[in-house]
Enzyme design. Structure first.
Site, PDB file in Angstrom:
ATOM      1  CG  HIS A 145      -7.338   0.771  -1.121  1.00 12.09           C
ATOM      2  ND1 HIS A 145      -6.560   1.016  -0.021  1.00 12.09           N
ATOM      3  CD2 HIS A 145      -7.684  -0.527  -1.061  1.00 12.09           C
ATOM      4  CE1 HIS A 145      -6.418  -0.091   0.679  1.00 12.09           C
ATOM      5  NE2 HIS A 145      -7.081  -1.047   0.065  1.00 12.09           N
ATOM      6  CE1 TYR A 173     -12.088   1.590   5.353  1.00 11.78           C
ATOM      7  CE2 TYR A 173     -11.017   2.999   6.976  1.00 11.78           C
ATOM      8  CZ  TYR A 173     -10.962   2.226   5.833  1.00 11.78           C
ATOM      9  OH  TYR A 173      -9.780   2.083   5.152  1.00 11.78           O
ATOM     10  CB  CYS A 203      -4.237   3.574  -2.293  1.00 11.72           C
ATOM     11  SG  CYS A 203      -5.277   4.587  -1.236  1.00 11.72           S
ATOM     12  CG  ASP A 226      -9.618   3.827   0.874  1.00 11.81           C
ATOM     13  OD1 ASP A 226      -9.972   3.446   1.990  1.00 11.81           O
ATOM     14  OD2 ASP A 226      -8.435   3.994   0.560  1.00 11.81           O
ATOM     15  CG  HIS A 227     -10.402   6.668   4.039  1.00 11.90           C
ATOM     16  ND1 HIS A 227      -9.264   7.388   4.297  1.00 11.90           N
ATOM     17  CD2 HIS A 227     -10.128   5.405   4.407  1.00 11.90           C
ATOM     18  CE1 HIS A 227      -8.354   6.594   4.780  1.00 11.90           C
ATOM     19  NE2 HIS A 227      -8.843   5.381   4.849  1.00 11.90           N
ATOM     20  CG  HIS A 242      -1.950   1.034   1.262  1.00  5.59           C
ATOM     21  ND1 HIS A 242      -1.685   2.341   1.561  1.00  5.59           N
ATOM     22  CD2 HIS A 242      -3.277   0.964   1.002  1.00  5.59           C
ATOM     23  CE1 HIS A 242      -2.824   3.037   1.492  1.00  5.59           C
ATOM     24  NE2 HIS A 242      -3.798   2.230   1.155  1.00  5.59           N
TER      25      HIS A 242
END
Ligand code: DNO
Length: 360
Positions: free
Chosen positions: A271, A330, A244, A316-317, A206
């Site tokens: 992500h 999340y 990501c 993702d977030h 990541h």
């Protein structure tokens, strides 16, 4: 594109698998044993129990995020051998349990870092925020004192046991350069990638979040050039990256779509999320939509589509919407909206391709 959703496990997440099942197209839950300290050998029985729980809920357990890397490995200390052995055993067990991808990171001391977890956006929702001036130039040893006073400086890397060791860890990293970190990462890969290959697992590093050095600690998984260097350290399909878009996108110089194209075939996991980057370098997380942030999410999805991406993806977030109480980043709602945006782009690209083929 195989859609997944991160789930922190029973009692550890406000979102339930039953809710996730109602989001279109989600096939897998991205999981971990979140209470296992970095460097431990994961117990087989715990792995099997979680995998069964995920399967019973109607999902596959093929992606684990993360198996954390012990600091002694990043520091290249002689004690790393024991932790590398544990890592190998864990890879083997996860392989036997049907896991296909392991996401991990190589960030010294901390994982992702923000200065505000609930910063209000203009639409009244809240999101994770990074204020550069709060962190830039802060002396790490001052920081140790600071965190005890300032609760807004909360980060996932700051588990109690890590906090207790913070001073000692900063001391240990004194003089550790980026080149040292590269060497220690290469050593780690040499050891674990053959085990991953035998276990049918693809490792997916990541990127660092944010993708630059913080508190004087070295960070190396930050840019297209560095990802290229990373992939060359060990040239195997089992040595891959988690693309990501949000982490890399905090630096406007990073072109994520170009990375998707260049590293196609070595991206087992993505992500996808957006961030809005301000002129002073601060950034805030936004909805997944291209127009809402600084990252061209539709362009990233297009690059993945054009290169035949068939790996795992997760939103993702997200923002915290409609008053929901959840783990920072999340919640259920914005990630569900994000998925529908990703599918919208993906499916229309598929349709265009089909039409192109028919009219050609
Ligand atoms: C944050 C995540 C990271 C990620 C790790 C991977 O929400 O993107 O914490 O899981 O860095 O090892």
């Amino acid at each position: 594109m195989r859609m997944t959703f991160r789930w922190y496990g029973e009692g550890n997440d406000t979102v339930t698998p039953a809710q996730i099942r109602q989001i279109p197209g989600v096939e897998g839950l991205v999981w971990s044993l979140h209470d296992m300290p970095a460097g431990e050998d994961w117990p087989e029985e715990r792995i099997q129990r979680t995998v069964k729980q995920i399967r019973d809920a109607g999902f596959h357990p093929e992606v684990v995020e993360s198996v954390n890397v012990h600091e002694d490995i990043k520091l290249g200390l002689p004690t790393r051998e024991r932790y590398i052995e544990n890592y190998k055993r864990t890879i083997e067990k996860l392989g036997r349990a049907g896991v296909k991808v392991i996401c991990y990171n190589f960030m010294p001391v901390f994982d992702w870092m923000r200065t505000d977890l609930f910063k209000e956006l203009e639409d009244g929702s809240t999101a994770l925020f990074f204020e550069k001036s709060k962190i830039d130039g802060v002396d790490p040893f001052e920081l140790v004192k600071l965190i005890s006073g300032d609760r807004s400086l909360t980060m996932p890397g700051w588990e109690p046991e890590r906090l207790a060791r913070l001073e000692e860890l900063f001391e240990a990293y004194k003089g550790v350069t980026e080149e040292d970190l590269w060497r220690n990462l290469e050593y780690f890969l040499q050891e674990i990638i053959p085990v991953a290959e035998r276990s049918g697992i693809r490792m997916a590093i990541h990127p660092d979040d944010p993708p630059w050095s913080v508190f004087g600690l070295p960070r190396i998984i930050t840019s297209q050039a560095n990802l290229r260097r990373f992939l060359k350290l060990h040239d195997s399909p089992a040595n891959g990256i988690t693309l990501c878009s949000g982490s890399l996108g905090a630096n406007p110089e990073n072109d994520i779509a170009a990375m998707a194209r260049e590293f196609a075939g070595r991206i087992p996991f993505t992500h996808i999320r957006n961030v809005r980057v301000y002129d002073n370098g601060d950034f805030i997380e936004t909805s997944h939509r291209t127009q809402d942030g600084s990252v061209d999410i539709a362009g990233v999805v297009q690059a993945l589509h054009e290169t035949g991406f068939d790996g795992y993806c997760r939103p993702d977030h997200g923002r915290h919407l409609w008053g929901e109480q959840c783990r920072p980043g999340y919640g259920l709602y914005d990630r569900a909206l994000g998925i529908m945006y990703l599918w919208g782009v993906w499916d229309s690209l598929g349709r265009r391709k089909l039409q192109g083929e028919v009219s050609a």
